[in-house]
Scaffold this motif. Sequence first.
Motif, short mmCIF file in Angstrom:
data_model
loop_
_atom_site.label_atom_id
_atom_site.label_comp_id
_atom_site.label_asym_id
_atom_site.label_seq_id
_atom_site.Cartn_x
_atom_site.Cartn_y
_atom_site.Cartn_z
N ASN A 1 0.75 -1.27 -0.11
CA ASN A 1 0.07 -0.11 0.10
C ASN A 1 0.82 1.10 -0.06
O ASN A 1 2.01 1.13 0.06
CB ASN A 1 -0.86 -0.08 1.23
CG ASN A 1 -0.21 0.08 2.62
OD1 ASN A 1 0.79 0.37 2.51
ND2 ASN A 1 -0.76 -0.56 3.48
N SER A 2 0.30 2.32 0.07
CA SER A 2 1.05 3.56 -0.32
C SER A 2 1.92 3.94 0.95
O SER A 2 2.99 4.26 0.91
CB SER A 2 0.07 5.00 -0.60
OG SER A 2 -0.98 4.99 0.63
N ALA B 1 -0.20 2.23 8.97
CA ALA B 1 -0.43 2.00 7.87
C ALA B 1 -0.48 0.45 7.44
O ALA B 1 -1.39 0.06 6.75
CB ALA B 1 0.50 2.42 6.63
N ASP B 2 0.26 -0.32 7.96
CA ASP B 2 0.49 -2.02 7.78
C ASP B 2 1.13 -2.46 8.75
O ASP B 2 2.40 -2.75 8.43
CB ASP B 2 0.63 -2.08 6.31
CG ASP B 2 0.23 -3.68 5.79
OD1 ASP B 2 0.18 -4.45 6.94
OD2 ASP B 2 0.46 -4.04 4.69
N VAL B 3 0.66 -2.68 9.94
CA VAL B 3 1.63 -3.43 10.97
C VAL B 3 2.43 -4.57 10.53
O VAL B 3 3.29 -5.25 11.02
CB VAL B 3 1.10 -3.20 12.41
CG1 VAL B 3 -0.15 -4.35 12.16
CG2 VAL B 3 1.85 -3.66 13.44
N PHE B 4 1.64 -5.43 10.00
CA PHE B 4 2.02 -6.92 9.44
C PHE B 4 3.14 -6.84 8.49
O PHE B 4 4.21 -7.33 8.63
CB PHE B 4 0.80 -7.58 8.75
CG PHE B 4 -0.19 -7.94 9.60
CD1 PHE B 4 -0.10 -8.80 10.48
CD2 PHE B 4 -1.41 -7.13 9.35
CE1 PHE B 4 -1.16 -9.12 11.32
CE2 PHE B 4 -2.51 -7.45 9.94
CZ PHE B 4 -2.58 -8.36 11.17
N TYR B 5 3.38 -5.95 7.59
CA TYR B 5 4.41 -5.42 6.54
C TYR B 5 5.50 -5.16 7.50
O TYR B 5 6.62 -5.62 7.18
CB TYR B 5 3.95 -4.46 5.61
CG TYR B 5 5.28 -3.82 5.20
CD1 TYR B 5 5.96 -4.53 4.04
CD2 TYR B 5 5.59 -2.59 5.36
CE1 TYR B 5 7.13 -3.83 3.44
CE2 TYR B 5 6.77 -1.99 4.83
CZ TYR B 5 7.37 -2.68 3.87
OH TYR B 5 8.53 -2.24 3.17
N LEU B 6 5.22 -4.26 8.51
CA LEU B 6 6.40 -3.87 9.40
C LEU B 6 7.15 -4.89 10.33
O LEU B 6 8.29 -5.02 10.22
CB LEU B 6 6.01 -2.70 10.20
CG LEU B 6 7.04 -1.87 10.94
CD1 LEU B 6 8.08 -1.14 10.05
CD2 LEU B 6 6.55 -0.89 12.08
N MET B 7 5.93 -5.87 10.92
CA MET B 7 6.57 -6.59 11.48
C MET B 7 7.26 -8.09 11.10
O MET B 7 8.01 -8.65 11.57
CB MET B 7 5.46 -7.32 12.75
CG MET B 7 5.14 -6.18 13.53
SD MET B 7 3.84 -6.81 14.83
CE MET B 7 5.16 -8.01 15.65
#
Length: 360
Positions: free
Chosen positions: A143-144, A204-210
């Motif tokens: 995502n952005s 924005a996207d906690v799954f992407y970060l983790m």
Amino acid sequence: MHSTTTQYVASRRMGLYEPMHPIGMWGDFKGNGCPNASASTILQVETNLDNQSEDTSHGTLGTPSKYDQEASKPVDKVLRRLAQNREAARKSRLRKKAYVQQLENSRLRLVQLEQELDRARQQGLYAAGGLDISQLTCSGALNSGSAAFEVEYGRWVEEQNRQVNELRNALHSHISEEELRLLVDGGINHYFDLFRMKETAAKADVFYLMSGMWKTSVERLFLWIGGFRPSDLLKILSQHIQPLSDEQVLNVYHLTHACQQAEDALSQGMDKLHQFLAESVCRAQLREVSYPQMEAAIENLEALERFVKQADHLRQATLQQMSGILTIRQSARGLLAMGDYFERLRTLSSLWTKRNSEPA
């Protein structure tokens, strides 16, 4: 008349009268670094004013020989210090300008990525059967917010490499404590900037970060709640900041123990969250229109953002506490060791990828 002249001469000898200098001259000297009068005259005025203030507070006046001794101090030291201050200010302005430019480049890149995503969505490359693009993060699409973070993180790594090289050169050149402190503060604040970037990315996207997809494969091997483990950081630093005093050794020990306790508490919280999510998914009746268990699971997923924020807060507090324990030069060596460590992990990952991509 003769009496007045005698008093004036005597007063000049005692240091009561000094030649007046225009205020504009001091403004030019401090602002431009180019004095209109000789440096020895300026040094004489500063020395006399300081000594008169000190002697007046004690109810006495200095002797002419005392002023002569002060005036004989090397002028080169004053000019050298002024030059060092101007150079430090110049470097600070350059760093600020580079950081602003990086933000502007990140903004432009984000706009470009959003346009590319819009074109891809219209062409049906990332959406199928009405599926929203944000649902395909795990399959490779971003995502952005995540795309913007990747751009900013790439800039952050480039700036970190530059700061590490600057620290290495500074330690080898034996610069002053004041200049080294500026570099150390800049290096620590650079890590704080990363924590702020991650907080925005987690929203924005906690799954992407983790998941650590913004890091290299080898770095992901050591990932702990979206970043490095603070206790591991202390182990790295302790190898490069020797020798330590007895008090420093004790403080580092207590800090390490406190970090491990906080890490254990966060890890236990994550384990409980995993268990609850697994049970919620197992109990949910997917064929029903409404399933409360799934709604409860979604609500608990929001706690992941708080876990990432708390983990980064622990990392930030560890850096702050460690910088308070160490001297400036020890802190500089520690930051250099951290930068080299993360760079070696990235290099190892690159070598591993290259090795696997080569034909057998």
